[in-house]
Design a protein around this motif. Structure first.
Motif, PDB file in Angstrom:
ATOM      1  N   ALA A 122       0.773  -1.156  -0.002  1.00 29.39           N
ATOM      2  CA  ALA A 122      -0.123   0.124   0.085  1.00 29.39           C
ATOM      3  C   ALA A 122       1.019   1.230   0.004  1.00 29.39           C
ATOM      4  O   ALA A 122       0.519   2.384  -0.695  1.00 29.39           O
ATOM      5  CB  ALA A 122      -0.914   0.004   1.200  1.00 29.39           C
ATOM      6  N   PHE A 123       1.841   1.184   0.847  1.00 25.41           N
ATOM      7  CA  PHE A 123       2.700   2.384   0.921  1.00 25.41           C
ATOM      8  C   PHE A 123       3.603   2.510  -0.469  1.00 25.41           C
ATOM      9  O   PHE A 123       3.632   3.926  -0.939  1.00 25.41           O
ATOM     10  CB  PHE A 123       3.957   2.112   1.986  1.00 25.41           C
ATOM     11  N   LEU A 124       3.950   1.644  -0.927  1.00 25.08           N
ATOM     12  CA  LEU A 124       4.866   1.716  -2.318  1.00 25.08           C
ATOM     13  C   LEU A 124       4.136   1.972  -3.459  1.00 25.08           C
ATOM     14  O   LEU A 124       4.391   2.683  -4.419  1.00 25.08           O
ATOM     15  CB  LEU A 124       5.479   0.325  -2.432  1.00 25.08           C
ATOM     16  N   ALA A 125       2.602   1.546  -3.385  1.00 23.47           N
ATOM     17  CA  ALA A 125       1.784   1.881  -4.466  1.00 23.47           C
ATOM     18  C   ALA A 125       1.355   3.283  -4.372  1.00 23.47           C
ATOM     19  O   ALA A 125       1.372   3.819  -5.449  1.00 23.47           O
ATOM     20  CB  ALA A 125       0.275   1.095  -4.269  1.00 23.47           C
ATOM     21  N   TRP A 126       1.239   3.842  -3.276  1.00 24.56           N
ATOM     22  CA  TRP A 126       1.120   5.401  -3.164  1.00 24.56           C
ATOM     23  C   TRP A 126       2.364   6.070  -3.735  1.00 24.56           C
ATOM     24  O   TRP A 126       1.952   7.015  -4.578  1.00 24.56           O
ATOM     25  CB  TRP A 126       0.933   5.756  -1.522  1.00 24.56           C
ATOM     26  N   LYS A 127       3.349   5.702  -3.383  1.00 23.98           N
ATOM     27  CA  LYS A 127       4.504   6.271  -4.214  1.00 23.98           C
ATOM     28  C   LYS A 127       4.717   6.288  -5.734  1.00 23.98           C
ATOM     29  O   LYS A 127       5.011   6.809  -6.359  1.00 23.98           O
ATOM     30  CB  LYS A 127       5.896   5.673  -3.700  1.00 23.98           C
ATOM     31  N   LEU A 128       4.432   4.945  -6.129  1.00 26.49           N
ATOM     32  CA  LEU A 128       4.165   4.764  -7.485  1.00 26.49           C
ATOM     33  C   LEU A 128       3.150   5.396  -8.114  1.00 26.49           C
ATOM     34  O   LEU A 128       3.357   5.799  -9.349  1.00 26.49           O
ATOM     35  CB  LEU A 128       4.123   3.054  -7.788  1.00 26.49           C
ATOM     36  N   TYR A 129       1.963   5.667  -7.662  1.00 22.84           N
ATOM     37  CA  TYR A 129       1.164   6.524  -8.074  1.00 22.84           C
ATOM     38  C   TYR A 129       1.679   8.044  -8.587  1.00 22.84           C
ATOM     39  O   TYR A 129       1.186   8.351  -9.644  1.00 22.84           O
ATOM     40  CB  TYR A 129       0.041   6.626  -7.266  1.00 22.84           C
ATOM     41  N   ASP A 130       2.297   8.310  -7.405  1.00 20.50           N
ATOM     42  CA  ASP A 130       2.922   9.822  -7.773  1.00 20.50           C
ATOM     43  C   ASP A 130       3.843   9.814  -8.835  1.00 20.50           C
ATOM     44  O   ASP A 130       3.985  10.600  -9.872  1.00 20.50           O
ATOM     45  CB  ASP A 130       3.340  10.459  -6.568  1.00 20.50           C
ATOM     46  N   GLU A 131       4.775   8.570  -8.994  1.00 21.79           N
ATOM     47  CA  GLU A 131       5.810   8.551 -10.105  1.00 21.79           C
ATOM     48  C   GLU A 131       5.453   8.143 -11.429  1.00 21.79           C
ATOM     49  O   GLU A 131       5.617   9.010 -12.311  1.00 21.79           O
ATOM     50  CB  GLU A 131       6.638   7.515  -9.501  1.00 21.79           C
ATOM     51  N   PHE A 132       4.186   7.555 -11.652  1.00 24.69           N
ATOM     52  CA  PHE A 132       3.639   7.295 -12.723  1.00 24.69           C
ATOM     53  C   PHE A 132       2.661   8.265 -13.320  1.00 24.69           C
ATOM     54  O   PHE A 132       2.292   8.376 -14.618  1.00 24.69           O
ATOM     55  CB  PHE A 132       2.904   5.862 -12.701  1.00 24.69           C
ATOM     56  N   ALA A 133       2.249   8.962 -12.743  1.00 20.83           N
ATOM     57  CA  ALA A 133       1.146  10.144 -13.076  1.00 20.83           C
ATOM     58  C   ALA A 133       1.816  11.118 -13.996  1.00 20.83           C
ATOM     59  O   ALA A 133       1.098  11.443 -15.136  1.00 20.83           O
ATOM     60  CB  ALA A 133       0.722  11.019 -11.784  1.00 20.83           C
ATOM     61  N   TRP A 134       2.993  11.249 -13.764  1.00 16.54           N
ATOM     62  CA  TRP A 134       3.660  12.215 -14.899  1.00 16.54           C
ATOM     63  C   TRP A 134       3.778  11.511 -16.282  1.00 16.54           C
ATOM     64  O   TRP A 134       3.520  12.130 -17.457  1.00 16.54           O
ATOM     65  CB  TRP A 134       5.112  12.749 -14.500  1.00 16.54           C
ATOM     66  N   THR A 135       4.038  10.286 -16.299  1.00 15.48           N
ATOM     67  CA  THR A 135       4.066   9.545 -17.632  1.00 15.48           C
ATOM     68  C   THR A 135       2.761   9.432 -18.158  1.00 15.48           C
ATOM     69  O   THR A 135       2.855   9.733 -19.451  1.00 15.48           O
ATOM     70  CB  THR A 135       4.504   8.187 -17.308  1.00 15.48           C
ATOM     71  N   ILE A 136       1.794   9.347 -17.357  1.00 10.56           N
ATOM     72  CA  ILE A 136       0.390   9.218 -18.139  1.00 10.56           C
ATOM     73  C   ILE A 136       0.164  10.725 -18.697  1.00 10.56           C
ATOM     74  O   ILE A 136      -0.471  10.754 -19.455  1.00 10.56           O
ATOM     75  CB  ILE A 136      -0.790   9.051 -16.988  1.00 10.56           C
ATOM     76  N   TYR A 137       0.285  11.804 -17.975  1.00 10.24           N
ATOM     77  CA  TYR A 137       0.275  13.229 -18.377  1.00 10.24           C
ATOM     78  C   TYR A 137       0.900  13.240 -19.869  1.00 10.24           C
ATOM     79  O   TYR A 137       0.256  13.874 -20.616  1.00 10.24           O
ATOM     80  CB  TYR A 137       0.636  13.872 -17.341  1.00 10.24           C
ATOM     81  N   LYS A 138       2.043  12.877 -19.723  1.00  9.77           N
ATOM     82  CA  LYS A 138       3.024  13.245 -21.152  1.00  9.77           C
ATOM     83  C   LYS A 138       2.311  12.207 -22.106  1.00  9.77           C
ATOM     84  O   LYS A 138       2.398  12.672 -23.282  1.00  9.77           O
ATOM     85  CB  LYS A 138       4.260  12.495 -20.759  1.00  9.77           C
TER      86      LYS A 138
END
Length: 340
Positions: free
Chosen positions: A142-158
């Motif tokens: 759960a903790f790592l998923a929260w961190k990965l969500y923030d990290e992958f959001a920029w890729t989806i935006y691009k």
């Protein structure tokens, strides 16, 4: 074979790997202890197949989770990463049910002296440790998923641009694909347990259950293919088959509790486990039907080029996991920009 190179992706993969290794090792120990503790004529009882089946499904669950983790990180699929946290919760529940079912099976075998008396005390600590391991793993996931969500959001935006409507459609597509992957495990887990554990299944029902194994695999592949190709006719067929699957699992669930007294005895060795799988599968199928309808509604609205162009590995430019060159979209330019 590309995985985004960041500390959070590798941490997520490492937690999944350690959990799988420890979980499979504990299950393998219980399985080996069970096989060496059985006595003569024990094969006459359904419980002798019940315990190995539980253990096999559990071990497959860990291995399949590793595949899903790699797939989610490779595709930077935030929805699948979140789904893996829920998947871990499902395995945690199954671990608790498994302990109770094995205890019941050992009681039955023990009354007939078909299993060594020392078996249950020797494997009980391992069965208690497993849910504890899963609980700790779930917190880390759960903790790592929260961190990965923030990290992958920029890729989806691009990849999708700042068009909010297009991002919602893409999010719906991601949810649908993730649901298909989780559907496969629970479809397979239920069917295998039913085939192996439940004795005296009528020939016609047994044949249908065998056919479901093969149909499920082909059906899920077609479901993913047709949504990528935005085939409305294909999705209509898929949605109808989802309703058929809904009826199939409801029939199996009712059958386990509303059969004659003689037939119910055949389900008792695995009824708790089968019920948990059937209920989870029914909920997943219902969610998949809803999301499939939403995906079909989004056809021909500009999403297809983005799905077709998405590359999991490095693009032509070094260090970029996806091509950021966007196909032309008709209509006015979006007026709002946001990063999830």
């Amino acid at each position: 074979m590309y995985i985004p190179n960041s500390k959070w992706t590798w941490a997520f993969m490492l937690v999944a790997f350690i959990q799988a290794v420890v979980g499979v090792t504990l299950e393998a120990y219980v399985f080996a202890k069970f096989q060496t503790s059985l006595r003569d004529k024990s094969e006459e009882h359904a419980e002798t197949t019940t315990i190995p089946t539980y253990l096999a499904v559990f071990m497959f669950g860990f291995i399949y989770q590793l595949v899903l983790v790699y797939d989610a990180l490779r595709l930077k699929n935030t929805i699948q990463v979140i789904g893996l946290v829920l998947y871990n919760v499902g395995i945690l529940i199954y671990a608790a049910i498994q302990m109770d079912q094995i205890s019941d099976a050992v009681d039955v075998l023990g009354k007939g002296h078909y299993i060594a008396d020392h078996f249950w005390p020797s494997i009980k600590p391992e069965l208690i440790a497993l849910p504890c391991l899963m609980g700790f793993g779930t917190v880390l996931f759960a903790f790592l998923a929260w961190k990965l969500y923030d990290e992958f959001a920029w890729t989806i935006y691009k990849h999708i641009s700042a068009d909010l409507r297009l991002k919602r459609r893409y999010l719906t597509y991601q949810i649908y694909i993730a649901l298909l992957k989780f559907d496969f495990f629970f479809f397979l887990g239920f069917t295998v347990q039913f085939l192996v554990v439940v004795k005296r299944t009528p020939n016609a029902e047994f044949g249908v259950t065998i056919a479901v194994l093969f149909i499920t695999f082909i059906f899920l592949l077609l479901a993913a293919y047709w949504v990528r190709k935005e085939s409305l006719a294909g999705m209509c067929v898929v949605i109808l088959l989802y309703f058929a699957a809904l009826g199939y699992f409801l029939f199996k669930l009712v059958r386990m509790y509303a059969s004659s007294r003689e037939r119910i005895k055949d389900y008792i060795p695995a009824r708790k486990s089968l019920t948990s799988f059937a209920v989870i599968t029914l909920l997943l199928v219902l969610a998949t039907i809803v999301v499939a309808c939403m995906c079909a509604w989004n056809f021909n609205k500009g999403l297809k080029p983005h799905i077709a162009n998405r590359k999991p590995g490095p693009g032509p430019e070094a260090g970029k996991p996806y091509s950021t060159e966007m196909p032309h979209l008709s209509g006015p330019a979006p007026s709002r920009m946001t990063i999830d």
